[in-house]
Every structure is written in structure tokens, then in C-alpha cells.
Design an enzyme around this catalytic site. Structure first.
Site, PDB file in Angstrom:
ATOM      1  N   ARG A 104      15.960 -21.328  16.418  1.00  0.00           N
ATOM      2  CA  ARG A 104      16.731 -22.569  16.407  1.00  0.00           C
ATOM      3  C   ARG A 104      16.012 -23.635  15.586  1.00  0.00           C
ATOM      4  O   ARG A 104      16.643 -24.401  14.853  1.00  0.00           O
ATOM      5  CB  ARG A 104      16.947 -23.066  17.842  1.00  0.00           C
ATOM      6  CG  ARG A 104      17.832 -24.309  17.880  1.00  0.00           C
ATOM      7  CD  ARG A 104      17.966 -24.901  19.257  1.00  0.00           C
ATOM      8  NE  ARG A 104      18.656 -26.182  19.191  1.00  0.00           N
ATOM      9  CZ  ARG A 104      18.602 -27.113  20.124  1.00  0.00           C
ATOM     10  NH1 ARG A 104      17.904 -26.907  21.235  1.00  0.00           N
ATOM     11  NH2 ARG A 104      19.247 -28.253  19.977  1.00  0.00           N
ATOM     12  N   GLY A 131      17.503 -28.540   3.811  1.00  0.00           N
ATOM     13  CA  GLY A 131      16.782 -27.443   3.185  1.00  0.00           C
ATOM     14  C   GLY A 131      15.513 -27.127   3.955  1.00  0.00           C
ATOM     15  O   GLY A 131      15.076 -27.892   4.827  1.00  0.00           O
ATOM     16  N   ASP A 160      12.303 -27.474   4.366  1.00  0.00           N
ATOM     17  CA  ASP A 160      11.175 -28.303   3.924  1.00  0.00           C
ATOM     18  C   ASP A 160      10.309 -28.798   5.071  1.00  0.00           C
ATOM     19  O   ASP A 160       9.447 -29.658   4.881  1.00  0.00           O
ATOM     20  CB  ASP A 160      11.672 -29.495   3.113  1.00  0.00           C
ATOM     21  CG  ASP A 160      12.561 -30.449   3.924  1.00  0.00           C
ATOM     22  OD1 ASP A 160      12.861 -30.133   5.108  1.00  0.00           O
ATOM     23  OD2 ASP A 160      12.953 -31.504   3.397  1.00  0.00           O
ATOM     24  N   SER A 212      10.938 -30.767   7.385  1.00  0.00           N
ATOM     25  CA  SER A 212      11.117 -32.170   7.763  1.00  0.00           C
ATOM     26  C   SER A 212      11.396 -32.313   9.249  1.00  0.00           C
ATOM     27  O   SER A 212      11.084 -33.352   9.851  1.00  0.00           O
ATOM     28  CB  SER A 212      12.249 -32.801   6.947  1.00  0.00           C
ATOM     29  OG  SER A 212      13.461 -32.077   7.108  1.00  0.00           O
ATOM     30  N   SER A 218      22.155 -14.104  20.550  1.00  0.00           N
ATOM     31  CA  SER A 218      21.922 -12.984  21.469  1.00  0.00           C
ATOM     32  C   SER A 218      20.742 -13.281  22.387  1.00  0.00           C
ATOM     33  O   SER A 218      20.525 -12.585  23.373  1.00  0.00           O
ATOM     34  CB  SER A 218      21.672 -11.686  20.695  1.00  0.00           C
ATOM     35  OG  SER A 218      20.479 -11.761  19.946  1.00  0.00           O
ATOM     36  N   ASP A 221      23.245 -10.842  29.082  1.00  0.00           N
ATOM     37  CA  ASP A 221      22.805  -9.444  29.007  1.00  0.00           C
ATOM     38  C   ASP A 221      21.334  -9.322  28.653  1.00  0.00           C
ATOM     39  O   ASP A 221      20.653  -8.397  29.099  1.00  0.00           O
ATOM     40  CB  ASP A 221      23.633  -8.677  27.966  1.00  0.00           C
ATOM     41  CG  ASP A 221      25.071  -8.485  28.401  1.00  0.00           C
ATOM     42  OD1 ASP A 221      25.348  -8.683  29.602  1.00  0.00           O
ATOM     43  OD2 ASP A 221      25.913  -8.156  27.551  1.00  0.00           O
ATOM     44  N   SER A 236      16.291 -13.387  30.542  1.00  0.00           N
ATOM     45  CA  SER A 236      14.907 -13.838  30.386  1.00  0.00           C
ATOM     46  C   SER A 236      14.065 -12.902  29.534  1.00  0.00           C
ATOM     47  O   SER A 236      12.961 -13.258  29.138  1.00  0.00           O
ATOM     48  CB  SER A 236      14.247 -13.996  31.760  1.00  0.00           C
ATOM     49  OG  SER A 236      14.230 -12.764  32.455  1.00  0.00           O
TER      50      SER A 236
END
EC number: 1.11.1.7
Length: 341
Positions: A74, A84, A86, A88, A200, A256, A259
Site C-alpha cells: 500500500r 510517481g 519518488d 515523497s 488478497s 481467506d 492474519s
């Protein structure tokens, strides 16, 4: 099995790059070529073992907390898809990019900072935070079951963005809106369908799905495309509203895997059976192309693995800084102008 000509014209390039000498075309696909190099730090003799140092640190973190895989995925997405790749998003400060509402709950910063400290002690001022984020994500998701893929390196770090510059879309958008967003970044329907497969693993806040559970499009009813059993399960975890002072609960994007944070193709099977947690995922069935790709990935995990390798490389090449553009930060949390201040 469906022919690959329509959606997978570049997968052969990925297979070649994984097996032998890689070229940047395998990483950029439809994007304009950029000056990134496979094993940049080894080829330039600036930090020969940079990728080994990064992998070692990721392994240490992963053994203690497998959730670093979805967290880094993420974090990389939130970086690359805004301005992009970079780095940041790693910069701290009031009204910084990481403080944007869309970036609430971002994690993985600690491991990037630790890796940067290690590399600065061995190769000071050489390895960019942008490359660290790309390489660490690749290693973490590979440990979680995703394919390893070539990460082309030589990125440099960008400057600070304000929170209002973050244009990441809501996870409740339609498939048409989602595809328009991905296309605005130079990606296509195959990239979109593949990269959404990152769901997933990981978690999401109840506030992102509460409308699907209780009042979809102001109907006072749940989203009719969500399996009724899943609605009941999620309602148990997500109240219609939180009380003052109450935290926004978290639920697994893919029960599914839960953890274990394992990377697998059950995400696509769940979409087909109307068991996707986020609306943006369930919406894949409302576009003929993304639906066909979803069906393919649900029946063939190896197809998904190959496509994931390509899509991650393509996303990792969006608007990168190379050459003399940007800088190599000494600390990923601050620009060099503010280092030590």
C-alpha cells in the site's frame, strides 16, 4: 484456457527478463522508457550489496510481522500513483503527503527508515529511498507468496508534496472511474485488475465499507452485489456508526488469508462469488475486460503471478526521477535541505 494475445502481449518479456538479462522495456510496458537499470548499484560499483542488505532487513522484519507485506504494498502504491515513484510519501511534516485523508493508516515507514540507516552506514548518500521502497516491497511480497520480479533501480528522491496534492481515489468508486484513474497514470485494464489483486492481503477500515453494509447509495439497504452471508459477518465487526472516541475498526480485505497475510488467488474467486469486501474490487465484474481477466486469474494462479510481476514493474516506473533530477536523501523522512535541522 483463454488466449493471452488480448491481455498479455508483454508477459513474454517478463519471462525473458526473469530468466536472463533484463531490459527496461520489460519494466515499463506501455509507458515511455526511463533510465533505470537492473542491479544499478552493483553495475555502478556504488553499493554492490545494496539489494542484499535490503533483503536481509526485510527478512528480519517479516519473521516478526508478516503484515509488512500488505503495508509496503500500500505504501508503494500510495507513493507511485500520486506523483510517481519518488518516495515523497515518506516525508514527514505538517500537511505532508502522508497526512492526507486517503493515506490514513499507512504503515511500513519503520522498516524503510531502518533499511536506510543500514545503507547509510555502509554506502552513505548512495541508495535512494525510492529504490529502497521498491526493492523492500518486492522482497516482502515474495516472502508472502507473490512472485519475485526484477526491480530496475537508479531512482532518485523527490521533494515534498502537500496533502491536498494526493489524488488517490476512494475504494468505493465504480470500475469505470477506477479504470480512468489507472489510465491517467499510464496503466491499463490488465494492470488495474492485477494490482487490485494486492487486496488478497491486508486490512481496511470499516468506514470504507459501512455504506455497502447498511445504506448503499442511500437505499437504506446493503449493496445487493455483496453476498448476504458476508454482509452479516461484516456487520458483526462494523457497526453502522462509531461512537465519539471510538476507533474505526479494521477488517481483513480477504478473510481467506486473514492474519497469515499470504498472497494467493482467492481474491479473484471471492470477487466472482460476490464476496469482495471493497466495492472497487466487486466492480471488476462490471467491465467485460476486467471480468474476463478476473475469471482467468481465479482459474490460473500462475497467470496472475506473471501479470503481477509485470504490473508491479510498470507501476514502479511511473514518473521516476533519474540522473541529476531530485536527490539521494540521507534520511527518508526529510529532504536533504532539512537534514539535521
Amino acid at each position: 484456457m483463454r488466449q493471452f494475445v488480448k491481455f498479455f502481449p508483454l508477459l513474454a518479456l517478463v519471462v525473458i527478463s526473469l530468466a536472463g538479462t533484463a531490459t527496461i522495456e520489460a519494466a515499463t510496458g506501455l509507458n515511455p522508457p526511463v533510465k533505470l537499470v537492473w542491479h544499478y548499484y552493483k553495475i555502478t560499483n556504488t553499493c554492490d550489496d545494496a539489494e542484499t542488505y535490503i533483503r536481509y532487513q526485510v527478512e528480519k522484519f517479516y519473521k516478526n510481522d508478516s503484515s509488512i507485506a500488505p503495508k509496503l504494498l500500500r505504501l508503494l502504491y500510495s507513493d507511485c500513483m500520486v506523483n510517481g515513484c519518488d518516495a515523497s510519501v515518506l516525508l514527514q511534516g505538517p500537511n505532508s503527503e502522508r497526512t492526507a485523508p486517503q493515506n490514513r493508516g499507512l504503515g511500513g515507514f519503520v522498516i524503510i527508515d531502518k533499511i536506510k540507516q543500514v545503507l547509510e552506514s555502509r554506502c552513505p548518500g548512495v541508495v535512494s529511498c525510492a529504490d529502497i521502497l521498491n526493492l523492500a516491497t518486492r522482497d516482502a511480497v515474495h516472502m508472502a507468496g507473490a512472485p519475485s520480479y526484477p526491480v530496475f533501480t537508479g531512482r532518485r528522491d523527490g521533494g515534498r508534496l502537500n496533502a491536498d496534492a494526493v489524488d488517490l481515489p476512494s475504494p468505493s468508486i465504480s470500475v469505470d472511474e477506477s479504470l480512468a484513474y489507472f489510465k491517467s497514470k499510464g496503466l491499463d485494464v490488465l494492470d488495474m485488475t492485477t494490482l487490485l489483486g494486492a487486496h488478497s492481503t491486508g486490512k481496511t477500515h470499516c468506514s470504507y465499507i459501512v455504506d455497502r453494509l447498511y445504506n448503499f447509495k442511500n437505499t437504506g439497504k446493503p449493496d445487493p452485489t455483496m453476498n448476504s452471508t458476508l454482509v452479516s459477518q461484516l456487520r458483526y465487526l462494523c457497526p453502522p456508526r462509531t461512537q465519539k472516541g471510538q476507533t474505526d475498526p479494521l477488517v481483513y480485505l480477504n478473510p481467506d488469508s486473514g492474519s497469515s497475510n499470504r498472497f494467493n488467488s482467492s481474491y479473484y474467486s471471492r470477487v466472482l462469488s460476490h464476496n469482495a469486501v471493497l466495492r472497487v474490487d466487486q466492480e471488476l465484474l462490471n467491465n467485460d475486460d476486467s471480468k474476463e481477466i478476473t475469471q482467468e486469474f481465479a482459474s490460473g494462479f500462475e497467470d496472475f503471478r506473471k501479470s503481477f510481476a509485470l504490473a508491479m514493474s510498470r507501476m514502479g516506473s511511473i514518473n521516476v526521477l533519474t540522473g541529476t533530477a531530485g536527490e539521494i536523501r540521507r534520511d527518508c523522512r526529510v529532504t536533504n535541505a532539512n537534514y539535521g535541522v
